[in-house]
Design an enzyme around this catalytic site. Structure first.
Site, mmCIF file in Angstrom:
data_model
loop_
_atom_site.group_PDB
_atom_site.id
_atom_site.type_symbol
_atom_site.label_atom_id
_atom_site.label_comp_id
_atom_site.label_asym_id
_atom_site.label_seq_id
_atom_site.Cartn_x
_atom_site.Cartn_y
_atom_site.Cartn_z
ATOM 1 N N CYS B 162 8.220 5.618 -2.744
ATOM 2 C CA CYS B 162 7.131 4.766 -3.217
ATOM 3 C C CYS B 162 6.032 5.542 -3.921
ATOM 4 O O CYS B 162 5.074 4.946 -4.423
ATOM 5 C CB CYS B 162 6.535 4.002 -2.046
ATOM 6 S SG CYS B 162 7.805 3.367 -0.964
ATOM 7 N N HIS B 294 -2.574 2.205 -1.575
ATOM 8 C CA HIS B 294 -1.118 2.082 -1.447
ATOM 9 C C HIS B 294 -0.853 0.686 -0.854
ATOM 10 O O HIS B 294 0.016 -0.020 -1.332
ATOM 11 C CB HIS B 294 -0.555 3.205 -0.583
ATOM 12 C CG HIS B 294 0.933 3.263 -0.615
ATOM 13 N ND1 HIS B 294 1.633 3.334 -1.794
ATOM 14 C CD2 HIS B 294 1.870 3.240 0.364
ATOM 15 C CE1 HIS B 294 2.934 3.344 -1.530
ATOM 16 N NE2 HIS B 294 3.108 3.281 -0.231
ATOM 17 N N HIS B 331 5.908 -4.717 -4.145
ATOM 18 C CA HIS B 331 6.033 -3.267 -4.094
ATOM 19 C C HIS B 331 7.132 -2.847 -5.065
ATOM 20 O O HIS B 331 8.303 -3.096 -4.814
ATOM 21 C CB HIS B 331 6.367 -2.841 -2.661
ATOM 22 C CG HIS B 331 6.203 -1.379 -2.413
ATOM 23 N ND1 HIS B 331 6.348 -0.438 -3.404
ATOM 24 C CD2 HIS B 331 5.910 -0.690 -1.287
ATOM 25 C CE1 HIS B 331 6.148 0.768 -2.881
ATOM 26 N NE2 HIS B 331 5.877 0.643 -1.603
#
Lengths: 86, 402
Positions: B162, B294, B331
């Protein structure tokens, strides 16, 4: 093996304990299982009983599936197995 | 040491087909998360995601290109073309030989893998298309961008789950700053919304089934998205000399590893990355007005990230704004940092702070100004973009208004 025996065997294996050390009132924490270890248990339960357990690691206290101790996990799985058979 | 600026931006993501549409959607607090429309979705337990909708690859790419471009490459090509077009750069001569492309990507050509595994395993076929390998390799997008735009300098793909995009952009930034290349094309792309990709994530038990609610006490996990963001990073003097429009300065970057756990985030690691980016940029913590978090919407990330922000910023943590645009675009895994950098550009250039949508209930462990549900007008001079990956690999960028 009964549901209870299978659940205890799986937990004991994951927690690196003897099955006799896994009692109905044991909790995930008291057994020394971390979140990954417990997710692996859930997967093993699902494989063993061919069922889907509604567990989300982001909602450990959610009431969909009670994981407060081993007895609760066993009765939750017994219910799922019974529902699947119905 | 060169100063590094952004002179072009491009994207295709669930919120929009370009930067303007994406920023409008962010400013409106639009949420692109909805039911997933993919083969075998009925066999998934997680049935929501943020898909790029209304995109017809056949309208954009020819037959030969489609044979070589996985969906993640298609996204990257579209975003790169927009960014390079905005920059006004043409790559030939010495510039072409020094300029390169560094993209972030985690899964490679997941759609290609999924389709071809299905063909050989489920359908029993014994033959696959000759271009499966060049289509699924995770450097395919970087390679095709280099070919399309004649970029002959250092080019490769970075994988750190990620945080891939932020690592890629940090690396590109350092190359331009060091004078290795006057221009680098950088960002990230991901297309993991296929049956196998979602199935794998389901296994981790961290996916939300209804909505992505970062920082909200009733958050239930992450929701996947797809898409790409690509930028032109350029030496400031080079950009000034040719009269380019400068979108923002990339003032600093930091990368570090938690060296602790393969899935659980670390407060110390996150703090070290943010502090490092500020030190690299020589910016005082109290100059930061906005952090693009995040903010995955998992129990662990959000509280850890908020605690790390409190550690780094002290009392100023209560003054700054921090939002998670994943609540809107999902995401994007290896592409997420690149699309999220757009929220930082919007904050610095337009004074519009993208909200954290889906926010319902305050969490005492996330007691920061998360810009709940509605965008805000604010003057911001410095913005951070956080990425803390599964595997404990962190990368934070510091952007400054210019």
């Amino acid at each position: 093996m009964s549901v209870k025996e299978t659940v205890i065997t799986i937990i004991a294996e994951q927690a690196l304990l003897d099955p006799s050390d896994v009692t109905p009132d044991s909790t995930i924490d008291s057994l020394g299982l971390d979140s990954m270890g417990f997710v692996e248990c859930i997967f093993a339960f699902e494989e063993a009983f061919d069922t889907q357990i509604p567990f989300n690691a982001n909602d450990p206290d959610g009431n969909e599936f009670d994981i407060s101790n081993v007895a609760a996990i066993i009765s939750g799985i017994e219910q799922l197995v019974q529902d699947n058979a119905a | 040491m060169k100063r590094v600026v952004i002179t072009g931006a491009g994207t295709i993501n669930p919120l929009g087909m370009d930067v303007a549409q994406t920023m409008t959607a962010m400013a409106n607090g639009d949420c692109a998360i909805g039911p997933i429309d993919i083969p075998d979705a009925d066999r998934l337990h997680v049935k929501i995601g943020a898909q790029v909708r209304g995109f017809d690859p056949e309208a954009v790419f020819n037959r030969q290109e489609l044979a070589l471009y996985d969906r993640f490459t298609q996204f990257a090509m579209i975003a790169a073309a927009q960014a390079i077009d905005q920059s006004g750069l043409q790559f030939d001569g010495a510039l072409a030989q020094s300029a390169g492309v560094i993209l972030g990507n985690s899964g490679g050509g997941m759609q290609t893998l999924d389709e071809n595994y299905r063909a050989v395993y489920a359908e029993g076929k014994n033959r696959v298309h000759p271009f499966v390998v060049p289509k699924l390799m995770n450097n395919a997008a970087s390679s095709h961008i280099s070919m399309r735009h004649n970029l002959q300098g250092p080019s490769f793909t970075v994988a750190s789950a990620c945080a891939s995009s932020n690592h890629a952009m940090a690396q590109a930034f350092m190359m331009v700053r060091a004078g290795i290349a006057p221009v680098m094309i950088t960002g990230g792309s991901e297309s993991m919304l296929c049956f196998g990709g979602i199935k794998a994530w389901e296994g981790l038990r961290v996916m939300a089934k209804t909505a992505c609610r970062p920082f909200s006490a009733n958050r239930k996990g992450m929701v996947q998205g797809e898409g790409a963001g690509v930028f032109v990073f350029e030496d400031y003097d080079h950009a000034r000399a040719r009269g380019a429009t400068i979108l923002a300065e990339v003032a600093g970057a930091a990368m570090c590893a938690d060296a602790s756990d393969i899935v659980m985030p670390s407060r110390a690691g996150a703090a070290r990355a943010m502090r490092g980016a500020l030190q690299d940029a020589r910016i005082a913590p109290d100059a930061v007005g906005y952090i693009n978090a995040h903010g995955t919407g998992t129990l662990a990330n959000d509280k850890t990230e908020c605690a790390a922000v409190a550690d780094v910023f002290g009392r100023h943590a209560d003054q700054l704004m921090i939002s998670s645009t994943k609540s809107m675009h999902g995401h994007l895994i290896g592409g997420t940092g690149a699309v999220e950098l757009l929220a930082c550009l919007m904050a610095l250039r337009d004074g519009v702070i993208a909200p954290t949508v889906g926010y319902e209930k305050p969490d005492p462990e996330c007691a920061l100004d998360v810009v709940p549900n509605v965008a805000r007008q604010a003057q911001v001079d410095v913005a951070l973009s956080n990425a803390f990956a599964c595997g404990g690999l962190n990368a934070v960028l510091a952007l400054r208004k210019i």
